[in-house]
Design a protein around this motif. Structure first.
Motif, short mmCIF file in Angstrom:
data_model
loop_
_atom_site.label_atom_id
_atom_site.label_comp_id
_atom_site.label_asym_id
_atom_site.label_seq_id
_atom_site.Cartn_x
_atom_site.Cartn_y
_atom_site.Cartn_z
N ASP A 156 -12.27 -0.91 -2.59
CA ASP A 156 -12.07 -1.78 -3.24
C ASP A 156 -11.89 -1.19 -4.53
OD1 ASP A 156 -10.19 -4.05 -3.93
OD2 ASP A 156 -12.19 -5.19 -3.99
N ASP A 162 -8.60 1.44 -4.09
CA ASP A 162 -8.55 2.00 -3.06
C ASP A 162 -8.92 1.60 -1.47
OD1 ASP A 162 -11.38 2.07 -3.52
OD2 ASP A 162 -11.34 4.10 -4.10
N GLU A 163 -9.29 1.88 -1.16
CA GLU A 163 -9.92 1.34 0.81
C GLU A 163 -10.59 1.05 0.61
OE1 GLU A 163 -7.69 3.43 3.64
OE2 GLU A 163 -8.22 5.42 2.50
N ARG A 207 0.81 -1.12 -0.12
CA ARG A 207 -0.48 -0.21 -0.37
C ARG A 207 0.71 1.67 0.05
NH1 ARG A 207 -2.52 0.84 6.45
NH2 ARG A 207 -0.53 1.51 6.66
N GLY A 263 -5.98 8.99 1.45
CA GLY A 263 -6.49 7.96 1.12
C GLY A 263 -5.39 6.75 1.08
N TYR A 264 -4.98 6.08 1.21
CA TYR A 264 -4.31 4.73 0.83
C TYR A 264 -4.83 4.06 -0.78
CZ TYR A 264 -1.39 4.23 5.25
OH TYR A 264 -1.05 4.96 5.94
N TYR A 287 -4.09 -0.03 -2.97
CA TYR A 287 -3.57 -1.25 -2.44
C TYR A 287 -2.72 -1.54 -3.98
CZ TYR A 287 -5.19 -0.70 2.26
OH TYR A 287 -5.15 0.00 3.85
#
Length: 141
Positions: free
Chosen positions: A124, A121-122, A39, A97-98, A100
């Motif tokens: 999905d 993204d967080e 991430r 945000g994050y 992945y």
């Protein structure tokens, strides 16, 4: 004595010190027998001038997780891994945000490897789809 998954993740992330992965705050967060997930925080340091995630930062995340996956699945005493080609199709913008990146092998040959890397993204949501080809080359003795 078998090493725990947490200890393996700590060891993997320690290998990223003083690299682009550390600069971009990329962290390996999970792995299975066939996948590796990392991430990266989406902050202004990885934005384009208009305030959204830079595609180059996404590609750097994808190449990092894909190359790392190839690296951990070979005998590093005898071989080293290099990226050959990366493609990235960016599908959605993100501002914070994050994200992945999950690398999965499409081909795991003795010399070449091909990985599919899905960046989400967080929640999905699919942000980018990347493909990375790597090569394993023998170390000189």
């Amino acid at each position: 004595m078998q090493i725990s998954k947490e200890d393996l993740l700590l060891k993997a992330n320690a290998a990223s010190k003083n690299t682009l992965m550390e600069t971009l705050s990329i962290e390996i967060v999970d792995f299975t027998e066939d996948t590796l997930t990392a991430r990266m925080p989406v902050t202004p340091k990885v934005h384009q001038p208009d305030g959204v995630l830079h595609g180059g930062a996404t590609a750097a995340l994808a190449e990092s997780v894909g190359s790392f996956a190839s690296h951990i699945f070979i005998n590093t005493d005898e071989f080293f891994v290099r990226g050959l080609e990366i493609t990235a199709n960016h599908l959605k913008s993100i501002k914070d945000g994050y994200i992945y990146a999950k690398a999965s092998f499409l081909h795991r040959g003795r010399t070449t490897q091909l990985l599919d890397i899905r960046v989400t993204d967080e929640a999905d949501n699919l942000i980018s789809i990347c493909r990375l080809s790597t090569i394993s080359l023998p170390k000189k003795k």
